[in-house]
Design a protein around this motif. Structure first.
Motif, PDB file in Angstrom:
ATOM      1  N   ALA A   1       3.691   5.699  -5.599  1.00  0.00           N
ATOM      2  CA  ALA A   1       3.589   5.753  -7.063  1.00  0.00           C
ATOM      3  C   ALA A   1       2.524   6.763  -7.493  1.00  0.00           C
ATOM      4  CB  ALA A   1       3.278   4.368  -7.624  1.00  0.00           C
ATOM      5  N   VAL A   2       1.398   6.777  -6.798  1.00  0.00           N
ATOM      6  CA  VAL A   2       0.330   7.721  -7.134  1.00  0.00           C
ATOM      7  C   VAL A   2       0.786   9.151  -6.865  1.00  0.00           C
ATOM      8  CG1 VAL A   2      -1.977   8.512  -6.460  1.00  0.00           C
ATOM      9  CG2 VAL A   2      -1.550   6.068  -6.823  1.00  0.00           C
TER      10      VAL A   2
ATOM     11  N   ARG B   1       4.283  14.605 -11.132  1.00  0.00           N
ATOM     12  CA  ARG B   1       4.753  14.765 -12.512  1.00  0.00           C
ATOM     13  C   ARG B   1       3.760  15.544 -13.385  1.00  0.00           C
ATOM     14  NH1 ARG B   1       6.304   9.397 -11.563  1.00  0.00           N
ATOM     15  NH2 ARG B   1       4.524   8.609 -12.728  1.00  0.00           N
ATOM     16  N   ILE B   2       2.551  15.711 -12.915  1.00  0.00           N
ATOM     17  CA  ILE B   2       1.566  16.489 -13.684  1.00  0.00           C
ATOM     18  C   ILE B   2       1.900  17.975 -13.513  1.00  0.00           C
ATOM     19  CG2 ILE B   2      -0.883  17.109 -13.891  1.00  0.00           C
ATOM     20  CD1 ILE B   2      -1.562  14.339 -12.787  1.00  0.00           C
TER      21      ILE B   2
ATOM     22  N   ALA C   1       0.829  -1.209   0.000  1.00  0.00           N
ATOM     23  CA  ALA C   1       0.000   0.000   0.000  1.00  0.00           C
ATOM     24  C   ALA C   1       0.861   1.257   0.000  1.00  0.00           C
ATOM     25  CB  ALA C   1      -0.931  -0.006   1.211  1.00  0.00           C
ATOM     26  N   GLU C   2       1.945   1.232   0.753  1.00  0.00           N
ATOM     27  CA  GLU C   2       2.847   2.398   0.785  1.00  0.00           C
ATOM     28  C   GLU C   2       3.498   2.615  -0.574  1.00  0.00           C
ATOM     29  OE1 GLU C   2       5.413   1.337   4.046  1.00  0.00           O
ATOM     30  OE2 GLU C   2       4.195   2.425   5.509  1.00  0.00           O
TER      31      GLU C   2
END
Length: 103
Positions: A76-77, A83-84, A70-71
């Motif tokens: 990653a999210v 990065r957006i 989960a971490e």
């Protein structure tokens, strides 16, 4: 007649001795059985505690793995969000706010 009385007294004495020996053996057998039962209970208790410890260890390992996964997914999210470009996020937020106002 005296011999008969002596024989009866001797038989009574022998019978009493046999009964006394039977009582002694019964007490020894009872003690032995109680010790076996206590030993069996200790063994079952130890086995139960061992199973609980193994279950707890397995559960903690499963939880640790799930937490790590989960971490990693959260990281990653968050990295993807980082990065957006900021301008794109502001534009998307503006579109969402605009649509909510038009409802």
């Amino acid at each position: 007649m005296v011999t008969l009385v002596k024989d009866v007294v001797g038989l009574e004495s022998e019978a009493e001795s046999i009964v006394q020996q039977a009582h002694t053996e019964a007490k020894q057998l009872e003690k032995s059985v109680e010790e076996e039962v206590a030993s069996y209970r200790r063994k079952l208790t130890d086995e139960t505690h061992q199973r609980i410890a193994e279950f707890q260890k397995d559960t903690e390992e499963t939880y640790r793995i799930a937490l790590t996964d989960a971490e990693e997914e959260l990281k990653a999210v968050l990295d993807a969000l980082d990065r957006i470009p900021h301008d794109n996020l502001e534009k998307q937020v503006g579109l969402i706010v605009s649509r909510c106002k038009n409802l």
